[in-house]
Write an enzyme that holds these catalytic residues in place. Structure first.
Site, mmCIF file in Angstrom:
data_model
loop_
_atom_site.group_PDB
_atom_site.id
_atom_site.type_symbol
_atom_site.label_atom_id
_atom_site.label_comp_id
_atom_site.label_asym_id
_atom_site.label_seq_id
_atom_site.Cartn_x
_atom_site.Cartn_y
_atom_site.Cartn_z
ATOM 1 N N CYS A 15 0.835 -1.207 0.000
ATOM 2 C CA CYS A 15 0.000 0.000 0.000
ATOM 3 C C CYS A 15 0.873 1.263 0.000
ATOM 4 C CB CYS A 15 -0.889 -0.063 1.244
ATOM 5 S SG CYS A 15 -1.668 1.472 1.713
ATOM 6 N N CYS A 36 0.146 3.871 2.649
ATOM 7 C CA CYS A 36 0.584 3.392 3.972
ATOM 8 C C CYS A 36 2.064 3.718 4.182
ATOM 9 C CB CYS A 36 0.380 1.886 4.100
ATOM 10 S SG CYS A 36 -1.337 1.364 3.948
#
Length: 104
Positions: free
Chosen positions: A29, A32
């Site tokens: 991600c 993230c």
């Protein structure tokens, strides 16, 4: 910043004596990964009032499913063992601090 797992979530988050910000994250991600430095700085600045931890959703499905986390990153604040706030998506530190002001 501490990493938590299904095995120690109860001890590290539910049993904590200060509010805990949990980032539900994943290696794949990009947003993230963007949040890494933000959360590290937040943990350094607010360590007295807020514990900041990360939980990898891919390796910890029990906790991820228990809190119905579907998007990464999801941030949840736990206080006295209960989730009191949830936010989805990357954000700058200033905005994150503003959003956390009512739970700190």
């Amino acid at each position: 910043m501490t990493e938590v797992t299904d095995a120690d979530f109860e001890t590290e988050v539910i049993g904590a004596d200060i509010p805990v910000l949990v980032e539900f994250t994943a290696d794949w991600c990009p947003p993230c990964r963007q949040m890494g430095p933000v959360l590290t700085a937040l943990a350094a600045e607010e360590g007295e009032r807020l514990k900041v931890v990360q939980l990898d959703v891919d390796t910890n499905p029990t906790t991820t499913n228990a809190y119905q986390v579907l998007s990464m990153p999801t941030f949840m604040v736990f206080r006295a063992g209960e989730p009191v706030k949830a936010m989805v998506g990357a954000r700058p530190k200033r905005r994150l601090l503003e959003e956390l002001s009512d739970v700190l």
